[in-house]
Design a protein around this motif. Structure first.
Motif, short mmCIF file in Angstrom:
data_model
loop_
_atom_site.label_atom_id
_atom_site.label_comp_id
_atom_site.label_asym_id
_atom_site.label_seq_id
_atom_site.Cartn_x
_atom_site.Cartn_y
_atom_site.Cartn_z
N ALA A 191 -43.26 54.78 -110.37
CA ALA A 191 -42.41 55.07 -111.63
C ALA A 191 -43.27 54.63 -112.96
O ALA A 191 -42.97 55.47 -113.99
N ASN A 228 -45.19 57.42 -116.00
CA ASN A 228 -44.64 57.59 -117.47
C ASN A 228 -45.69 57.94 -118.17
O ASN A 228 -45.51 58.62 -119.25
N ASN A 245 -46.19 61.91 -117.94
CA ASN A 245 -44.95 62.50 -118.77
C ASN A 245 -45.16 62.47 -120.21
O ASN A 245 -44.77 63.32 -120.79
N SER A 267 -36.67 60.61 -112.20
CA SER A 267 -37.89 61.09 -112.58
C SER A 267 -37.92 62.37 -111.92
O SER A 267 -38.91 63.32 -112.67
N LEU A 281 -35.96 61.62 -117.84
CA LEU A 281 -37.24 60.70 -117.77
C LEU A 281 -36.99 59.36 -117.94
O LEU A 281 -37.43 58.35 -117.52
N THR A 321 -36.92 56.11 -115.65
CA THR A 321 -38.00 54.94 -115.85
C THR A 321 -37.32 53.70 -116.16
O THR A 321 -37.52 52.53 -115.48
N ALA A 364 -42.86 61.95 -107.48
CA ALA A 364 -41.56 61.06 -107.69
C ALA A 364 -40.78 61.27 -106.57
O ALA A 364 -40.31 60.27 -105.72
#
Length: 496
Positions: free
Chosen positions: A286, A290, A293, A358, A382, A386, A462
């Motif tokens: 996770a 990040n 993304n 996610s 998203l 997170t 994910a």
């Protein structure tokens, strides 16, 4: 066996009381240091176009990789040293190194100095896990779940406004101003920690596994160097294969010795426990997704439409904050929700929700990334994912680890997050680079197909992690009971 001078709660000025001004200031300082970890990464990601133009380099990805790599490689050592010498002390050491790194980045006359600054600044990542581990030791037990959940994503004091601040600084004062601000912020929050937060009384009188730390760091470095240079040198080249083989051999040697000594830098026997492995794997993914993304969001928002063709909003750094600001807000609100609900639902359910969101967010952006509304919607999903996942991770680690191993096991989560976070942007650029165009020297414009494929990869990672956790890492027996019951250290009793 752990030795302590006193119990965590009884030995601190907080005692068993509720919220006091000093405790509130302590929590705010820890939250702001956690936000400083993200601030430098978001600031660097947003400033990459300016940095590339200033230094005329095509190696800007090293700024992100160096930051994440050092955070990953140093996590086990900092966790072990925290168990030995105190968590607050190691927090302050990491802040000192980060301050030096910020200073180098702010005055860097050459690109390699900028990278060195990011290397030193990467040590601040230790605050991510040492912060909530320190809370566990010194905060009143009834406040630990809520405080720990907030500590991993922050209360929004800096994170929500950070994208707007970063954009303003870059647009008006240049990219170096981001590092000047971060330096000042870290110094002030470090001083507040010194004045408000006591040191953990928990100690483990043991020898530091220096050889293990070197093997682990060298193995990770070799593998990540191969990942980062694969596109440039060729994935089938002797140098890349050699780096991967060397990294695997070093990690294999580390595992061999770690299973045969009493005090390894990372307790692998405890790490294979289902509750810990679930938290480390799912939380690491996770966190690690990040940067991937956000890198893709930055490209989609800041690439001019006339160059991107079918995508690109052409936003400035300041206007890009209209997307990343709401993303941060969604993350913070969901983290608060986890803190309020986790004692009733358990951390595992929160983690499932986070990974599910996610997956949905990345999948949504594969189809809707050519308008502001599409990017904003995907960013909100998203951000929510997170928030749920990262707020659940510390609580899962806390309930699954013996008190004396909190620093070491928390660092395992940081190791997972740093390794994945260092690799995922490199993977994305490896996917996008073959179809990229170069209208100007040192500038690459990535194709829509490359961006879309990277988003698909993010969604698949994910979803795959969610399925692995649900199907193969389900808690059984006593571990299942522990996940449903948050059991921080009891007041008046030192843990064994």
């Amino acid at each position: 066996m752990s030795s302590t001078s006193s119990s965590p709660a009884a030995g601190s000025p907080f005692g068993s009381a509720g919220w006091t001004p000093r405790l509130v200031l302590s929590l705010i300082a820890i939250l702001c240091l956690v936000e400083a970890v993200a601030f430098a990464y978001v600031g660097t990601t947003t400033a990459l176009p300016q940095i590339i133009e200033h230094f005329q380099t095509t190696q800007a990805g090293w700024l992100l990789t160096a930051y994440a790599l050092v955070g990953a490689a140093s996590a086990p050592l900092f966790g072990k040293l925290a168990d030995l010498y105190g968590k607050r002390r190691l927090v302050l050491v990491s802040l000192g190194l980060a301050v030096v790194g910020d200073a180098l980045a702010a005055i860097a006359p050459a690109f390699w100095v900028m990278v060195l600054g990011q290397v030193l600044h990467g040590f601040i990542s230790a605050c991510m896990f040492l912060g909530y581990s320190l809370m566990r030791d010194v905060y009143p037990k009834k406040l630990v779940p809520f405080s720990a959940s907030l500590s991993i994503t922050g209360a929004g004091i800096l994170s929500i406004g950070a994208p707007f601040l970063i954009g303003y600084l870059i647009d008006h004062f240049g990219f170096r101003s981001v590092y000047v601000f971060d330096l000042c912020w870290v110094v002030v929050m470090g001083a507040v920690i010194v004045l408000t937060t006591p040191e953990s009384p928990l100690r483990r009188p043991a020898r530091v596994d220096i050889v293990g730390a070197v093997l682990l760091a060298a193995g990770l470095t070799s593998i990540l160097l191969g990942v980062s240079k694969g596109q440039e040198w060729g994935w089938g080249s002797g140098r890349i294969i050699g780096l991967f083989v060397l990294g695997l051999v070093l990690l294999g040697v580390y595992v061999f010795f770690a299973l045969r000594i009493r005090e390894p830098i990372l307790n692998l026997r405890l790490l294979v426990r289902r509750t810990i492995l679930f938290a480390v794997l799912t939380g690491g993914v996770a966190y690690g997704l990040n940067p991937l993304n956000q890198t893709l969001l930055a490209l989609m928002a800041q690439t001019p439409r006339q160059l991107g063709g079918t995508y690109g909003l052409g936003y400035s750094a300041s206007r890009y904050a209209l997307i990343t600001g709401p993303l941060a807000l969604a993350s913070v609100l969901c983290a608060v929700a986890v803190g309020l609900l986790i004692q009733r639902t358990g951390g595992r359910i929160m983690m499932y929700i986070g990974l599910g969101l996610s997956t949905v967010g990345a999948a949504f952006l594969t189809f809707q990334h050519d308008t502001f509304g599409g990017l904003l919607t995907g960013a909100l999903i998203l951000g929510a994912g997170t928030g749920f996942a990262l707020a659940a991770m510390p609580n899962l680690i806390i309930v699954g680890s013996p008190a004396a191993e909190q620093g070491s096991m928390s660092s395992a989560g940081e190791l997972s997050a740093g390794l994945i976070g260092a690799a995922t942007p490199i993977i994305a650029f490896a996917i996008m680079t073959p179809s990229a165009m170069s209208p100007l020297p040192g500038v690459l414009i990535y194709s829509d197909s490359g961006v879309t494929t990277s988003l698909v990869v993010s969604a698949c990672i994910a979803l795959g992690t969610l399925l692995i956790g649900a199907l193969f890492l389900r808690a059984r027996g006593r571990e299942g009971t522990e996940e449903r019951e948050f059991t921080p250290v009891q007041e008046g009793a030192a843990p064994a």
